[in-house]
Design an enzyme around this catalytic site. Structure first.
Site, short mmCIF file in Angstrom:
data_model
loop_
_atom_site.label_atom_id
_atom_site.label_comp_id
_atom_site.label_asym_id
_atom_site.label_seq_id
_atom_site.Cartn_x
_atom_site.Cartn_y
_atom_site.Cartn_z
N SER A 1 0.84 -1.20 0.00
CA SER A 1 0.00 0.00 0.00
C SER A 1 0.87 1.25 0.00
CB SER A 1 -0.91 0.00 1.24
OG SER A 1 -0.12 -0.16 2.39
N ASP A 2 0.24 2.37 -0.23
CA ASP A 2 0.95 3.64 -0.18
C ASP A 2 -0.06 4.74 0.11
OD1 ASP A 2 3.44 5.16 -0.48
OD2 ASP A 2 2.34 6.16 -2.08
N GLN A 3 0.44 5.89 0.54
CA GLN A 3 -0.45 7.01 0.83
C GLN A 3 0.26 8.33 0.60
OE1 GLN A 3 -1.37 8.05 4.93
NE2 GLN A 3 -3.53 7.90 4.43
N SER B 1 -3.65 3.76 -1.28
CA SER B 1 -3.88 2.61 -2.16
C SER B 1 -3.63 1.31 -1.42
CB SER B 1 -2.93 2.68 -3.36
OG SER B 1 -1.58 2.60 -2.89
#
Length: 210
Positions: free
Chosen positions: A90-92, A127
């Site tokens: 994931s990423d943000q 994500s």
């Protein structure tokens, strides 16, 4: 949590304490692996595309000397395994006035970020990508949350900078912190999403991956 949760394994591809906490709250047991990639080397026009691209890069080796997760895993072993193993990456990022903000590069930048939020608003775009290592199935999605702030006094901003947590999060934005919590006016979306792992999206993708 899914009733047959014991019939699969999870690897969380993140060093984030918040993501670990959220996944544990969802009732899952998991192991942790981290990727060491050059996130700043990845650029996309839209924040939604950027967080998906970075979560994808954490999986795969790109043209840079990226330390991605998949190349480190004995994928053949997972294909033979009776139980599927799901890898979550994931990423943000934080979006303020249309501009993407990543982790502050200095205390000064963190201070400016928080001053900007004071009396204003920002958004987080996060994500999640789930890869079933047994079947090769991969699916991802993104989630957006809007955060509105009251005025934040300078002395409180200084305390936040000195305490230091804000230096290690996207956009210097951390809504669950006891020093910032009283200045949150409204959150349109879920706190878990702001913390880096949207529960509803993750749950849906896990079900689809199985």
């Amino acid at each position: 949590m899914d009733a047959n949760a014991s019939s699969f394994k999870i690897i969380l591809g993140s060093a984030s304490v918040a993501r670990r906490k959220i996944l544990a709250e969802m009732g899952y047991e998991f192991t942790v692996m981290t990727a060491d990639i050059d996130e700043k080397g990845i650029r996309k026009e839209k924040p939604e595309e950027l967080v998906m691209a970075i979560a994808e890069a954490k999986l795969m080796e790109t043209s840079s000397q990226a330390e991605a997760i998949l190349p480190k895993l004995p994928v053949g072993h997972y294909k033979m395994d009776a139980e599927p193993t799901l890898l979550i990456t994931s990423d943000q990022v934080v979006v303020y006035e249309g501009m993407v903000r990543e982790k502050p590069s200095s205390k000064e930048e963190a201070r400016q970020f928080i001053k900007d939020y004071s009396g204003g608003h920002a958004a987080t775009v996060g994500s999640v990508i789930i890869t079933n290592l047994k079947t090769g199935f991969r699916k991802g999605g993104w989630d957006k949350v809007e955060i509105y702030f009251h005025e934040i006094p300078d002395e409180m901003i200084n305390k936040l900078i000195e305490e230091g947590t804000v230096l290690y999060v996207a956009g210097g934005l951390i809504i669950e912190h006891p020093l910032i919590l009283p200045f949150i006016k409204e959150v349109v979306g879920t706190t878990d999403s702001v913390m880096g792992l949207p529960k509803a999206l993750t749950e849906r993708l896990i079900k689809e991956a199985l």
